[in-house]
Design an enzyme around this catalytic site. Structure first.
Site, PDB file in Angstrom:
ATOM      1  N   TYR A 104       0.802  -1.234   0.000  1.00 48.91           N
ATOM      2  CA  TYR A 104       0.000   0.000   0.000  1.00 48.91           C
ATOM      3  C   TYR A 104       0.832   1.281   0.000  1.00 48.91           C
ATOM      4  CZ  TYR A 104       0.895  -0.600   5.024  1.00 48.91           C
ATOM      5  OH  TYR A 104       1.498  -0.799   6.237  1.00 48.91           O
TER       6      TYR A 104
ATOM      7  N   CYS B 278       3.156  17.250  41.549  1.00 47.81           N
ATOM      8  CA  CYS B 278       4.061  17.196  42.690  1.00 47.81           C
ATOM      9  C   CYS B 278       5.041  18.349  42.560  1.00 47.81           C
ATOM     10  CB  CYS B 278       4.802  15.859  42.659  1.00 47.81           C
ATOM     11  SG  CYS B 278       6.314  15.849  43.612  1.00 47.81           S
TER      12      CYS B 278
ATOM     13  N   CYS C 102      11.931  14.322  44.110  1.00 51.98           N
ATOM     14  CA  CYS C 102      10.888  13.298  44.059  1.00 51.98           C
ATOM     15  C   CYS C 102      11.418  12.072  43.306  1.00 51.98           C
ATOM     16  CB  CYS C 102       9.655  13.842  43.361  1.00 51.98           C
ATOM     17  SG  CYS C 102       8.381  12.574  43.156  1.00 51.98           S
TER      18      CYS C 102
HETATM   19  S1  IVH Z   1       0.136   3.968   4.945  1.00 49.56           S
HETATM   20  C1  IVH Z   1       3.475   7.160   5.340  1.00 49.56           C
HETATM   21  N1  IVH Z   1      -1.780   2.202   4.706  1.00 49.56           N
HETATM   22  O1  IVH Z   1      -0.387   1.599  10.033  1.00 49.56           O
HETATM   23  C2  IVH Z   1       2.404   6.291   5.868  1.00 49.56           C
HETATM   24  N2  IVH Z   1      -0.438   2.108   6.661  1.00 49.56           N
HETATM   25  O2  IVH Z   1      -0.109   3.860  11.918  1.00 49.56           O
HETATM   26  C3  IVH Z   1       2.540   4.892   5.439  1.00 49.56           C
HETATM   27  N3  IVH Z   1      -0.988   0.277   8.176  1.00 49.56           N
HETATM   28  O3  IVH Z   1       3.077   1.720  10.171  1.00 49.56           O
HETATM   29  C4  IVH Z   1       1.502   4.024   6.012  1.00 49.56           C
HETATM   30  N4  IVH Z   1      -2.622  -0.571   6.979  1.00 49.56           N
HETATM   31  O4  IVH Z   1       2.023  -0.498   9.508  1.00 49.56           O
HETATM   32  C5  IVH Z   1      -0.787   2.657   5.476  1.00 49.56           C
HETATM   33  N5  IVH Z   1      -3.476   0.666   4.333  1.00 49.56           N
HETATM   34  C6  IVH Z   1      -2.489   1.115   5.098  1.00 49.56           C
HETATM   35  C7  IVH Z   1      -2.150   0.508   6.323  1.00 49.56           C
HETATM   36  C8  IVH Z   1      -1.117   1.044   7.081  1.00 49.56           C
HETATM   37  C9  IVH Z   1      -1.910  -0.694   8.089  1.00 49.56           C
HETATM   38  C10 IVH Z   1      -0.082   0.444   9.308  1.00 49.56           C
HETATM   39  C11 IVH Z   1       1.366   0.586   8.929  1.00 49.56           C
HETATM   40  C12 IVH Z   1       1.834   1.853   9.575  1.00 49.56           C
HETATM   41  C13 IVH Z   1       0.780   2.106  10.585  1.00 49.56           C
HETATM   42  C14 IVH Z   1       0.635   3.587  10.807  1.00 49.56           C
END
Ligand code: IVH
Length: 690
Positions: A228, A431, A437
């Site tokens: 993706y 605190c 602490c």
């Molecule tokens: S895009 C630059 N698409 O979600 C961003 N991430 O919270 C690239 N993930 O580390 C990520 N499904 O492991 C993207 N359809 C999807 C996804 C996805 C699961 C996970 C991925 C990433 C995390 C981010």
């Protein structure tokens, strides 16, 4: 010892060692300390020495020794692997689209094409193809550096080992490794049959299978993959998110069939609902829907903030709820002294996970919900977010209103609620003990060693607590003198419960590796209030070195109005609250002692200029007046990408003022200080964009 006894003992030892090996290598969960393990192994070797016929080919003594120092090699990602910001409610999605439009200076009703696809609950993976051959597979790790799991990924059928001739010479395809629910159930069944440990959920099973030292085990585990995203990719098969993913599909990579292209918030939300309604019937776990701006040119303009792209967001599914009894309320003291109430619950399963703690946020929250010990409460948990108490379902017999402590439970100092500028008192009670602490000190140490700070492997929260309690590590500097002090006053680390020679060697190696540290991580690690990763980076860029930062902050503290103070508040991204927190931190001699002590041990490295060769790198730029081709926010992001510092006001240190129509006092200041002034068109010429 007679022969029969020796045979029996050898068999028992062999069995025990094999079980420990499995736990260590296959489940990532050691069942004994290294010392314990070594003892068993030595005993086994002694027996084999006495009765050589016991040393058969399958004896544990024939297996390759103890754990290697590093289980997997490290891979530095050519392009960092980032995470996503979260949206929980529909409004958050509307806000996301609004932010995108504002950043790009589009009208409120302009249509922006955005893709929507399931967020797979697995592990992200980066696949590098060179000359159309899979040459490397790496986990995300900390985003900058991951683990090399190439041999394991070679065994995953979903991942093609070659790409067709139409694919470019170099491309990094990114996506999610996961296990289907069916395969997960079958695997657990097999584990039970074999008397092995079962996995809590498909994600853990996928993680455990991918991170196997023995690829034959990975091969026997049915892992799958969805592509993706991408990393280094000089020639993509399209100019939009949609087209690139279709291109991946054409190359033979699996892509998710539920991805669609939308043109409005309504369409996005409708698709979200559709995916949510299908969630239970899908054969893999998902925890939300990811939206991505379709046009890659727009993605490039939007860029990143901190660790997530501005052009994407994860819309999480709503929380799952359950009821249980609130058994106690514990008060935890955070690194800035904040007292946080934590609910101890009668364990209950929520969405497949056993929950026994939940957050109660703060004093007011407890009062507002009138949560009392003994009550039956409704709790909810969304994804990996800490479970929360939603409300009271029914009162416990004889319950009394909860009284929030007015003194710190760790050090007995007064705990106060600060008066905010608005006149209201802060929701958080703190605190006032500062560094006397013990709770604050230990929390600061945990923060210091944590992943986004010094990232010292083997020095997790529990170990920090133990070492602090035993006086081994009282301040950050102590971490770096641990090895030279080892065994001097207390027994050697390797003789501690739960430790052995190899785990100690690993820890010392991990500590040594961090003596060189990026300046922004160093600043973030100090745990100064309000100084998160983004602010730390801004400071690292603006001051360039740890000592310059310290000296400037000390100067700033010297009086309420001076150049150092003006320079600090002129930095874009540093508001009054942050500035005050920084100045206060460096005005406290004890903090400066810690800071200086630390500098004796570690060398913070200045950040590499974002683009060393850019015509504006290292320059301090101010934008003012109306800009036509870009929004202020975009201008700032662009300048920073090119290695410039962006300030909010003009001083004698300003190098360049980019002034649009309507510029006022900043233009005057620029003239006063003799700062070069250019207009927006000239800015684009200057940076070579025209
Ligand atoms: S895009 C630059 N698409 O979600 C961003 N991430 O919270 C690239 N993930 O580390 C990520 N499904 O492991 C993207 N359809 C999807 C996804 C996805 C699961 C996970 C991925 C990433 C995390 C981010």
């Amino acid at each position: 010892m007679n022969r029969a006894k020796a045979i029996a003992e050898h068999a028992l030892l062999a069995e025990q060692l094999a079980a420990h090996d499995r736990a260590y290598y296959q489940a990532d969960e050691p069942t004994v300390s290294d010392a314990e393990y070594d003892k068993l192994r030595l005993r086994l070797l002694a027996l084999e020495k006495e009765y050589p016929h016991l040393a058969k080919a399958n004896s544990p003594s024939k297996r390759v020794g103890a754990a290697p120092l590093e289980k997997f090699g490290k891979v530095t990602h050519a392009v960092p692997m980032l995470s996503l910001a979260n949206a929980f409610a529909d409004e958050d999605v509307l806000e996301f689209l609004g932010r995108v439009r504002r950043f790009l200076n589009l009208s409120e009703d302009a249509s922006v094409a955005v893709t929507a696809e399931p967020k797979i609950d697995g592990l992200s993976l980066s696949l590098r193809y060179e000359n159309r051959k899979l040459v490397q597979a790496a986990t995300r790790g900390d985003g900058a550096e991951g683990e090399n799991v190439t041999s394991n990924v070679f065994t995953v059928k979903d991942v093609p080992q070659t790409l067709p001739a139409s694919a470019p010479d170099v491309v990094e395809v990114r996506g999610e490794i996961y296990m289907s629910n069916k395969d997960f159930a079958a695997l657990n069944e097999k584990q039970i049959q074999a008397g092995e440990k079962t996995f809590a959920n498909p994600r853990n099973a996928a993680a455990g299978s991918l991170r196997q030292l023995d690829p034959t085990i990975t091969a026997a585990r049915p892992l799958r993959f969805f592509a993706y995203a991408w990393g280094e990719a000089p020639k993509l098969p399209g100019a939009t998110q949609w087209d690139v993913v279709q291109g991946f599909k054409a190359w033979g990579l699996p892509v998710n069939p539920l991805m669609v292209l939308c043109h409005s918030a309504d369409e996005l939300l409708a698709h979200y609902r559709l995916i949510e309604s299908q969630r239970a019937s899908l054969d893999y776990d998902i925890d939300g829907v990811v939206y991505k701006v379709n046009d890659l040119a727009l993605q490039a303009r939007l860029g990143f903030v901190s660790r997530s792209p501005r052009w994407a967001i994860a819309h999480k599914f709503s929380a799952e709820q359950a009821t249980t009894v609130l058994e106690a309320i514990d008060i935890q003291v955070g690194r800035t002294g904040a007292l946080t109430p934590v609910a101890r619950l009668k364990p209950v399963t929520v969405g497949g996970v056993v929950v026994s703690n939940a957050t109660l946020h703060n004093e007011d929250e407890i009062t507002r919900k009138d949560v009392r010990i003994g009550d039956t409460v409704i709790i909810q948990r969304a994804g990996d977010v800490i479970p929360q108490i939603v409300s009271v379902a029914s009162r416990g017999a004889g319950s009394v209103p909860y009284e929030f402590p007015k003194v710190c439970p760790a050090c007995g100092s007064h705990a106060e609620r600060e008066e905010k500028a608005s006149g209201k008192s802060d929701a958080v009670r703190r605190c006032t003990g500062g560094l006397i602490c013990p709770a604050q000190r230990v929390e600061r140490l945990k923060h210091f060693a944590s992943r986004n700070a010094f990232d010292i492997e083997g020095l997790g929260d529990k170990i920090v607590e133990e070492f602090y309690a035993d006086g081994l590590i009282m301040s950050p500097q102590d971490i770096f003198t641990l090895e030279q002090r080892d065994g001097r006053s207390l027994k050697k680390l390797k003789d501690r419960e739960g430790w052995g020679a190899s785990s100690v060697a690993n820890l010392f190696a991990a500590i040594t590796a961090r003596r060189m540290i990026a300046l922004d991580r160093f600043i973030f690690a100090l745990g100064i209030r309000h100084v998160g990763e983004t602010t730390a980076r801004v400071l690292a860029r603006s001051y360039g070195s740890a000592t310059v930062l310290r000296d400037q902050m000390k100067l700033a503290a010297a009086s309420s109005e001076n150049d150092a103070r003006a320079e600090l508040t002129a930095i874009d991204g540093i508001g009054d609250v942050v500035a005050e927190a920084l100045i206060q931190f460096f005005d406290e001699p004890h903090n400066v002692d810690i800071f200086d002590g630390l500098l004796k041990e570690v060398s913070p490295q200045p950040l590499a200029a974002v683009a060393a060769s850019s015509p504006v790198s290292g320059k301090t730029v101010v934008f003012t007046g109306a800009l036509e081709r870009m929004t202020r926010e975009e201008a700032k992001a662009m300048a920073e990408r090119l290695g410039a510092k962006v300030a909010g006001s003009v001083s004698k240190k300003t190098d360049l003022l980019v002034a649009g129509p309507g510029a006022g006092s900043k233009l005057k200041d620029a003239k006063k200080f003799g700062v070069e002034v250019i207009d927006e068109a000239a800015w684009f010429v200057r940076i070579g964009a025209q």
